[in-house]
Design an enzyme around this catalytic site. Structure first.
Site, PDB file in Angstrom:
ATOM      1  CD  GLU A  38      -2.967  -0.944   2.361  1.00  0.00           C
ATOM      2  OE1 GLU A  38      -2.780  -0.094   3.248  1.00  0.00           O
ATOM      3  OE2 GLU A  38      -3.887  -1.780   2.405  1.00  0.00           O
ATOM      4  NE  ARG A  95      -0.533   5.771 -24.312  1.00  0.00           N
ATOM      5  CZ  ARG A  95       0.602   5.107 -24.118  1.00  0.00           C
ATOM      6  NH1 ARG A  95       1.332   4.739 -25.147  1.00  0.00           N
ATOM      7  NH2 ARG A  95       1.008   4.810 -22.904  1.00  0.00           N
ATOM      8  CD  GLN A  96      -8.885   1.647 -23.397  1.00  0.00           C
ATOM      9  OE1 GLN A  96      -7.875   1.193 -23.912  1.00  0.00           O
ATOM     10  NE2 GLN A  96     -10.101   1.267 -23.774  1.00  0.00           N
ATOM     11  CE  LYS A 189      -1.355   1.622 -41.005  1.00  0.00           C
ATOM     12  NZ  LYS A 189      -2.230   0.873 -40.127  1.00  0.00           N
ATOM     13  CG  ASP A 216       3.561  10.858 -31.114  1.00  0.00           C
ATOM     14  OD1 ASP A 216       2.416  11.312 -30.917  1.00  0.00           O
ATOM     15  OD2 ASP A 216       3.765   9.660 -31.367  1.00  0.00           O
ATOM     16  N   GLY A 222       8.860   3.161 -28.434  1.00  0.00           N
ATOM     17  CA  GLY A 222       9.636   3.767 -29.520  1.00  0.00           C
ATOM     18  C   GLY A 222       9.217   3.271 -30.902  1.00  0.00           C
ATOM     19  N   GLY A 223       8.269   2.338 -30.947  1.00  0.00           N
ATOM     20  CA  GLY A 223       7.849   1.756 -32.220  1.00  0.00           C
ATOM     21  C   GLY A 223       7.299   2.779 -33.207  1.00  0.00           C
TER      22      GLY A 223
HETATM   23  C1  R5P Z   1      -0.340   7.007 -29.857  1.00  0.00           C
HETATM   24  O1  R5P Z   1      -1.408   7.362 -30.339  1.00  0.00           O
HETATM   25  C2  R5P Z   1       0.564   7.941 -29.136  1.00  0.00           C
HETATM   26  O2  R5P Z   1       0.356   9.267 -29.533  1.00  0.00           O
HETATM   27  C3  R5P Z   1       2.024   7.563 -29.308  1.00  0.00           C
HETATM   28  O3  R5P Z   1       2.345   7.682 -30.694  1.00  0.00           O
HETATM   29  C4  R5P Z   1       2.267   6.142 -28.869  1.00  0.00           C
HETATM   30  O4  R5P Z   1       1.733   5.937 -27.602  1.00  0.00           O
HETATM   31  C5  R5P Z   1       3.744   5.851 -28.820  1.00  0.00           C
HETATM   32  O5  R5P Z   1       3.931   4.543 -28.357  1.00  0.00           O
HETATM   33  P1  R5P Z   1       5.164   3.696 -28.824  1.00  0.00           P
HETATM   34  O6  R5P Z   1       6.393   4.489 -28.504  1.00  0.00           O
HETATM   35  O7  R5P Z   1       5.084   2.427 -27.998  1.00  0.00           O
HETATM   36  O8  R5P Z   1       5.022   3.421 -30.272  1.00  0.00           O
END
Ligand code: R5P
Length: 303
Positions: A38, A95-96, A189, A216, A222-223
């Site tokens: 806790e 993000r959710q 895309k 961003d 970092g993907g």
């Molecule tokens: C997604 O919509 C966010 O704006 C970021 O682009 C995302 O959360 C980045 O996550 P990651 O570094 O794992 O790709």
């Protein structure tokens, strides 16, 4: 005059700088984790009749930072604060922000409504994933736009184009591009109707020979940035600079980004920095936001 006190929570990485900018007193909250897991916090001073600025970012471990936020707000009330402002430089769970699949929660709604229920009068954050989500906090909110900090860091750069990795981040690109007097676009895309092959490229503009700034909110694994950087490099970008507000940089994210051809990464002090990363402070912008909000609400009365 009503006093402003900055409380540094366990996630209050930027609290010192914010207190300095505000010319406010800084109080260090005590905290620990009990043997059973806790969280415990304590504000060791009275704040009678004042405005408490609880600084608590929600970087990993996010769940603990969130619970600590709730406890700090309640504690601030307990030591007599008349108004409590939460400054969460990084807001987790943003993000959710909708039910992507049946049965999921709107996590950010739960986070913000809980902070409000705990007793926070106002909520200030930096570059939340979607600004509209702040409506889940039923009170005054501010989403600090970090574009001026990034623009300052990029001053003097020529042949710039600002690119958002997706349409959802276009507002960030627009805001920075306006300050840099540069064009902006987002990646999109494309599916080849004949071969079905999917490619990604800026919706309208060419990046050939340009210094590309990818903007961003969050870098987690970092993907997203690595993919965007690779694409833009392959399309002739001269250099790639990344401006990201919250560099969580999980696992080998930093290596991944470097390998993808990113020349420079600029981030903010909304989360504790990783070594070797260029960090700029959001504290001056946060201080301005706190002052404006407190004045607008009439919380800084001169007696
Ligand atoms: C997604 O919509 C966010 O704006 C970021 O682009 C995302 O959360 C980045 O996550 P990651 O570094 O794992 O790709």
């Amino acid at each position: 005059m009503t006093s402003l006190t900055v409380i540094r929570g366990p996630g209050g990485y930027a609290a010192g700088r914010l207190a300095e900018e505000l010319g406010a007193r800084l109080v260090e909250a005590e905290y620990k984790v009990f043997p059973d897991g806790e969280s415990y916090v304590r504000i060791p001073e009275r704040l009678d009749g004042g405005v408490a600025i609880v600084v608590q970012s929600m970087f990993p471990e996010q769940d603990r930072r969130f619970v600590e936020t709730l406890l700090l707000v309640e504690a601030a009330r307990g030591v007599g604060a008349e108004h409590v402002v939460v400054v969460a430089p990084y807001t987790a769970y943003a993000r959710q922000d909708r039910r992507f699949r049946e049965g999921e929660p709107i996590s950010i709604k739960t986070i913000l409504s809980s902070v409000r229920s705990a007793g926070a009068d106002a909520y200030i954050t930096v570059d939340i994933h979607k600004p509209e989500a702040l409506a889940y906090f039923e009170g005054p909110t501010v989403n600090v736009d970090p574009a001026p900090v990034f623009a300052e860091a990029l001053r003097g750069l020529r042949d710039v184009i600002v690119i958002a990795p997706d349409r959802g981040a276009l507002h960030r690109a627009r805001s920075l591009a306006e300050l840099l007097n540069a064009p902006y676009d987002h990646l999109e895309k494309h599916r080849d109707r004949v071969t079905g092959e999917i490619t990604m490229k800026p919706k309208e503009l060419s990046v050939e020979g340009k210094n590309v700034v990818i903007i961003d909110d969050i870098i987690s694994t970092g993907g997203t940035i690595a993919k965007a950087a690779e694409i833009l490099r392959s399309q002739g970008a001269k250099s790639i600079i990344v401006a990201a507000s919250h560099a969580l940089l999980v696992g080998n994210a930093l290596e991944k980004i470097a390998k993808a051809g990113v020349d420079r990464l600029i981030t903010l002090d909304t989360v504790p920095p990783r070594q070797g990363v260029e960090v700029r402070s959001a504290a001056p912008l946060l201080a301005r936001a706190v002052k404006r909000l407190a004045e607008e609400q009439g919380w800084l009365t001169v007696e």
